[in-house]
Structure formats: C-alpha cells, structure tokens
Design a protein around this motif. Structure first.
Motif, PDB file in Angstrom:
ATOM      1  N   LEU A   1       0.861  -1.178   0.000  1.00 51.33           N
ATOM      2  CA  LEU A   1       0.000   0.000   0.000  1.00 51.33           C
ATOM      3  C   LEU A   1       0.899   1.230   0.000  1.00 51.33           C
ATOM      4  O   LEU A   1       2.098   1.131   0.253  1.00 51.33           O
ATOM      5  CB  LEU A   1      -0.902   0.019   1.238  1.00 51.33           C
ATOM      6  CG  LEU A   1      -1.753  -1.232   1.474  1.00 51.33           C
ATOM      7  CD1 LEU A   1      -1.053  -2.185   2.452  1.00 51.33           C
ATOM      8  CD2 LEU A   1      -3.131  -0.856   1.997  1.00 51.33           C
TER       9      LEU A   1
ATOM     10  N   GLN B   1       0.973   5.829   0.566  1.00 49.01           N
ATOM     11  CA  GLN B   1       0.321   7.087   0.923  1.00 49.01           C
ATOM     12  C   GLN B   1       1.112   8.212   0.285  1.00 49.01           C
ATOM     13  O   GLN B   1       2.254   8.483   0.693  1.00 49.01           O
ATOM     14  CB  GLN B   1       0.247   7.263   2.435  1.00 49.01           C
ATOM     15  CG  GLN B   1      -0.514   8.512   2.849  1.00 49.01           C
ATOM     16  CD  GLN B   1      -0.842   8.528   4.329  1.00 49.01           C
ATOM     17  OE1 GLN B   1      -0.247   7.813   5.123  1.00 49.01           O
ATOM     18  NE2 GLN B   1      -1.811   9.337   4.707  1.00 49.01           N
TER      19      GLN B   1
ATOM     20  N   LYS C   1      -2.233  12.892   0.809  1.00 48.19           N
ATOM     21  CA  LYS C   1      -3.353  12.047   0.396  1.00 48.19           C
ATOM     22  C   LYS C   1      -3.522  10.877   1.356  1.00 48.19           C
ATOM     23  O   LYS C   1      -2.697  10.641   2.230  1.00 48.19           O
ATOM     24  CB  LYS C   1      -3.137  11.550  -1.027  1.00 48.19           C
ATOM     25  CG  LYS C   1      -3.111  12.662  -2.067  1.00 48.19           C
ATOM     26  CD  LYS C   1      -3.042  12.086  -3.471  1.00 48.19           C
ATOM     27  CE  LYS C   1      -3.063  13.198  -4.511  1.00 48.19           C
ATOM     28  NZ  LYS C   1      -3.009  12.653  -5.890  1.00 48.19           N
ATOM     29  N   GLY C   2      -4.580  10.143   1.160  1.00 45.77           N
ATOM     30  CA  GLY C   2      -4.861   8.995   2.009  1.00 45.77           C
ATOM     31  C   GLY C   2      -4.163   7.735   1.535  1.00 45.77           C
ATOM     32  O   GLY C   2      -3.356   7.740   0.619  1.00 45.77           O
ATOM     33  N   LEU C   3      -4.516   6.647   2.171  1.00 46.95           N
ATOM     34  CA  LEU C   3      -3.906   5.357   1.848  1.00 46.95           C
ATOM     35  C   LEU C   3      -4.485   4.774   0.559  1.00 46.95           C
ATOM     36  O   LEU C   3      -5.671   4.954   0.263  1.00 46.95           O
ATOM     37  CB  LEU C   3      -4.142   4.380   2.999  1.00 46.95           C
ATOM     38  CG  LEU C   3      -3.324   4.644   4.265  1.00 46.95           C
ATOM     39  CD1 LEU C   3      -3.962   3.949   5.463  1.00 46.95           C
ATOM     40  CD2 LEU C   3      -1.891   4.175   4.067  1.00 46.95           C
TER      41      LEU C   3
ATOM     42  N   TRP D   1      -4.332   1.042  -1.687  1.00 50.29           N
ATOM     43  CA  TRP D   1      -3.870  -0.331  -1.860  1.00 50.29           C
ATOM     44  C   TRP D   1      -3.329  -0.498  -3.266  1.00 50.29           C
ATOM     45  O   TRP D   1      -3.939  -0.019  -4.231  1.00 50.29           O
ATOM     46  CB  TRP D   1      -5.018  -1.299  -1.609  1.00 50.29           C
ATOM     47  CG  TRP D   1      -4.723  -2.709  -1.980  1.00 50.29           C
ATOM     48  CD1 TRP D   1      -3.959  -3.602  -1.285  1.00 50.29           C
ATOM     49  CD2 TRP D   1      -5.191  -3.406  -3.135  1.00 50.29           C
ATOM     50  NE1 TRP D   1      -3.925  -4.806  -1.935  1.00 50.29           N
ATOM     51  CE2 TRP D   1      -4.670  -4.720  -3.073  1.00 50.29           C
ATOM     52  CE3 TRP D   1      -6.002  -3.054  -4.214  1.00 50.29           C
ATOM     53  CZ2 TRP D   1      -4.935  -5.677  -4.038  1.00 50.29           C
ATOM     54  CZ3 TRP D   1      -6.266  -3.989  -5.196  1.00 50.29           C
ATOM     55  CH2 TRP D   1      -5.735  -5.288  -5.107  1.00 50.29           C
TER      56      TRP D   1
ATOM     57  N   ASP E   1      -1.501  -7.343  -4.013  1.00 48.03           N
ATOM     58  CA  ASP E   1      -1.119  -8.358  -3.043  1.00 48.03           C
ATOM     59  C   ASP E   1      -0.927  -9.703  -3.725  1.00 48.03           C
ATOM     60  O   ASP E   1      -1.279  -9.896  -4.886  1.00 48.03           O
ATOM     61  CB  ASP E   1      -2.107  -8.445  -1.868  1.00 48.03           C
ATOM     62  CG  ASP E   1      -3.539  -8.760  -2.295  1.00 48.03           C
ATOM     63  OD1 ASP E   1      -4.467  -8.425  -1.530  1.00 48.03           O
ATOM     64  OD2 ASP E   1      -3.740  -9.342  -3.383  1.00 48.03           O
TER      65      ASP E   1
ATOM     66  N   ASN F   1      -4.548  -3.341  -7.910  1.00 46.09           N
ATOM     67  CA  ASN F   1      -5.382  -2.158  -8.076  1.00 46.09           C
ATOM     68  C   ASN F   1      -5.451  -1.894  -9.590  1.00 46.09           C
ATOM     69  O   ASN F   1      -4.414  -1.781 -10.242  1.00 46.09           O
ATOM     70  CB  ASN F   1      -4.735  -0.982  -7.335  1.00 46.09           C
ATOM     71  CG  ASN F   1      -5.559   0.277  -7.383  1.00 46.09           C
ATOM     72  OD1 ASN F   1      -6.185   0.604  -8.387  1.00 46.09           O
ATOM     73  ND2 ASN F   1      -5.545   1.014  -6.289  1.00 46.09           N
TER      74      ASN F   1
ATOM     75  N   HIS G   1       4.023   1.143   2.224  1.00 50.12           N
ATOM     76  CA  HIS G   1       3.896   0.216   3.345  1.00 50.12           C
ATOM     77  C   HIS G   1       3.693  -1.195   2.828  1.00 50.12           C
ATOM     78  O   HIS G   1       2.937  -1.408   1.871  1.00 50.12           O
ATOM     79  CB  HIS G   1       2.680   0.553   4.211  1.00 50.12           C
ATOM     80  CG  HIS G   1       2.731   1.860   4.925  1.00 50.12           C
ATOM     81  ND1 HIS G   1       3.334   2.011   6.165  1.00 50.12           N
ATOM     82  CD2 HIS G   1       2.248   3.075   4.595  1.00 50.12           C
ATOM     83  CE1 HIS G   1       3.211   3.262   6.577  1.00 50.12           C
ATOM     84  NE2 HIS G   1       2.567   3.936   5.638  1.00 50.12           N
TER      85      HIS G   1
ATOM     86  N   PHE H   1      -6.113  -5.620   6.953  1.00 47.57           N
ATOM     87  CA  PHE H   1      -4.661  -5.755   7.097  1.00 47.57           C
ATOM     88  C   PHE H   1      -4.321  -5.709   8.582  1.00 47.57           C
ATOM     89  O   PHE H   1      -4.586  -4.705   9.243  1.00 47.57           O
ATOM     90  CB  PHE H   1      -3.948  -4.628   6.350  1.00 47.57           C
ATOM     91  CG  PHE H   1      -4.363  -4.532   4.907  1.00 47.57           C
ATOM     92  CD1 PHE H   1      -5.359  -3.646   4.517  1.00 47.57           C
ATOM     93  CD2 PHE H   1      -3.780  -5.331   3.951  1.00 47.57           C
ATOM     94  CE1 PHE H   1      -5.763  -3.571   3.193  1.00 47.57           C
ATOM     95  CE2 PHE H   1      -4.173  -5.255   2.624  1.00 47.57           C
ATOM     96  CZ  PHE H   1      -5.168  -4.378   2.242  1.00 47.57           C
TER      97      PHE H   1
ATOM     98  N   TRP I   1       1.379  -4.219   9.805  1.00 47.88           N
ATOM     99  CA  TRP I   1       1.911  -3.282   8.835  1.00 47.88           C
ATOM    100  C   TRP I   1       3.381  -2.988   9.128  1.00 47.88           C
ATOM    101  O   TRP I   1       3.823  -3.058  10.271  1.00 47.88           O
ATOM    102  CB  TRP I   1       1.172  -1.944   8.916  1.00 47.88           C
ATOM    103  CG  TRP I   1      -0.268  -1.935   8.565  1.00 47.88           C
ATOM    104  CD1 TRP I   1      -1.283  -2.574   9.222  1.00 47.88           C
ATOM    105  CD2 TRP I   1      -0.882  -1.198   7.511  1.00 47.88           C
ATOM    106  NE1 TRP I   1      -2.476  -2.293   8.625  1.00 47.88           N
ATOM    107  CE2 TRP I   1      -2.267  -1.441   7.577  1.00 47.88           C
ATOM    108  CE3 TRP I   1      -0.388  -0.340   6.507  1.00 47.88           C
ATOM    109  CZ2 TRP I   1      -3.180  -0.877   6.678  1.00 47.88           C
ATOM    110  CZ3 TRP I   1      -1.289   0.228   5.614  1.00 47.88           C
ATOM    111  CH2 TRP I   1      -2.663  -0.040   5.705  1.00 47.88           C
ATOM    112  N   GLY I   2       4.099  -2.605   8.093  1.00 46.85           N
ATOM    113  CA  GLY I   2       5.414  -2.020   8.285  1.00 46.85           C
ATOM    114  C   GLY I   2       5.273  -0.519   8.505  1.00 46.85           C
ATOM    115  O   GLY I   2       4.229   0.065   8.210  1.00 46.85           O
ATOM    116  N   GLN I   3       6.335   0.100   9.001  1.00 45.03           N
ATOM    117  CA  GLN I   3       6.256   1.534   9.294  1.00 45.03           C
ATOM    118  C   GLN I   3       6.336   2.400   8.048  1.00 45.03           C
ATOM    119  O   GLN I   3       6.009   3.586   8.097  1.00 45.03           O
ATOM    120  CB  GLN I   3       7.342   1.933  10.280  1.00 45.03           C
ATOM    121  CG  GLN I   3       8.758   1.844   9.730  1.00 45.03           C
ATOM    122  CD  GLN I   3       9.779   2.260  10.791  1.00 45.03           C
ATOM    123  OE1 GLN I   3       9.607   1.970  11.970  1.00 45.03           O
ATOM    124  NE2 GLN I   3      10.829   2.913  10.381  1.00 45.03           N
TER     125      GLN I   3
END
Lengths: 116, 111
Positions: free
Chosen positions: A36, A38, A42-44, A46, A49, A60, A94, A103, A106-108
C-alpha cells in the motif's frame, strides 16, 4: 513484524523496487502479502497483493500494468516492483499482511521519491 | 475507485468520546460487512483497530468500537486519552475489481 527497505530515490521512467522483510512468523502461512502507499497529502491506497503460495495475485486496476509482487520463501521476504514511475508515484510505501478483507500487521513505511 | 469520505478532523477533551464517520456507497461500505479501521501515527506502522465492522483484534482496548448503517460506517473512541492523537482511516472491501478502498483520513486531536 514487517520492515520495508529499498532505494529512497528513483529516476522518472525507472523502476521502483522495494523489499518487505517478515520477522516473527513464516511468510508461508495462509496470508495475503500486500503493498500500500500514501502519497503526500493524500490517504492510503492499496496497490497489490499476493497469496502466500503465489497462486493468486490481485492488483489495483489503476496500477495493474506496471506492478508485480513476488515472494521469496527462503528469505521470508516479498517484493514490490513498479515500472515506468513518475512524480505521482512519490509516496510512503507500506507492506502489510492481509487477511482477505483487512490488514492486521503493517510495516512503518519507506519514503520513495521519484526525482532526477 | 473513489475514496471513502471521512471528516478531516475531530477533537475532544480527555475522557470524552468522539465518533468518526466513513461514508461510502452500496458497492463498498453498504455492500459488505468488511469495514476496518486503522490508527496511524506518521512515521510508525499503522495499527488495526477494528475489522469486519465491529470486531476488535486482541490487544485493542474496548474504548474503540465500530458500527455501520447503510453506506456509512462509524468509529467511536471512548474515554479519550492523549495517546489517541493520530490519523484514523477506514477501509472497506470493494468487491472483486476494487478490492480495498480507504477513507480520506481523520485527524483526532485531544484538547
């Protein structure tokens, strides 16, 4: 725990490649391994996967032609490859473990800037 | 793939409750009981708070609760604490072709 790594800067028209290292569990367990991002302000979003046994990949629709996600079980890692990048691909990326509809780990995140 | 609509900000005093809305459509929020909520402090890993509308993962306090009515989902944070200051994002499964749709994000401020 998940940890992203990869180049912080990618040239326009180049390929963005990121690694997600999975620790504390096996990447072979029944999960969806996801990417994913960001973008600034803006927002997240996806991106894509892959199922743990690589039998299924989902994308996507906005990025399908440029994206690939693969798993390397021997190193407990999975990878994102995004081709033909532009400034619009500048974002914090991420990796995450998917459970089909959400989900849970998550990774940072890793900031990738597309710039010459 | 349109983002779900959240208010940009919400606030409350310590101990109070705050509710965040997440407006979607019948193709995502209204069509599936697969709404999830995440808390994100920039620079840290996002944290899953709620999944499948109102289920809490192990370790998430019951101060966090989720609900859904029609095409709108909601997250309520009760007993606000200063540590609750973060960005909160909703997400919904959007079907076979959209998969996951995220909200625009809400910043919670504890006054």
């Amino acid at each position: 725990e998940l940890q992203e790594s990869g180049p912080a800067v990618v040239e326009p028209s180049g390929t963005l490649s990121l690694t997600c290292s999975v620790s504390g569990g096996s990447i072979s367990g029944p999960s969806w391994w996801s990417w994913l991002r960001q973008s600034p302000g803006k927002g997240l979003e996806w991106i894509a996967d892959v199922y743990h046994d690589e039998t299924t990949r989902n994308y996507n629709p906005s990025h399908k032609s440029r994206v690939n996600v693969v798993i390397e079980k021997s190193t407990n890692q999975f990878f994102l490859r995004l081709t033909s990048v532009t400034a619009a691909d500048t974002a914090v990326y991420h990796c995450a473990r998917g459970r089909a509809t959400y989900f849970d780990v998550w990774g940072q995140g890793a900031l990738v800037t597309v710039s010459s | 793939q349109s983002a779900l609509t959240q208010p940009p900000s919400a606030s409350g005093s310590p101990g109070q409750s705050v509710t965040i809305s997440c407006a979607g459509t019948s193709s995502d929020v209204g069509g599936y009981n697969y709404v999830s909520w995440y808390r994100h402090v920039p620079g840290k890993a996002p944290q899953l708070l709620i999944y499948e509308v109102n289920k809490r993962p192990s370790g998430v306090p019951d101060r966090f609760s989720g609900s859904k009515s029609g095409n709108t989902a909601s997250l309520t944070v009760s007993g606000l604490q200063t540590d609750d200051e973060a960005y909160y994002y909703c997400s919904s499964y959007g079907g076979r072709y959209n998969f996951y749709v995220f909200g625009t994000g809400t910043q919670i401020t504890v006054l």
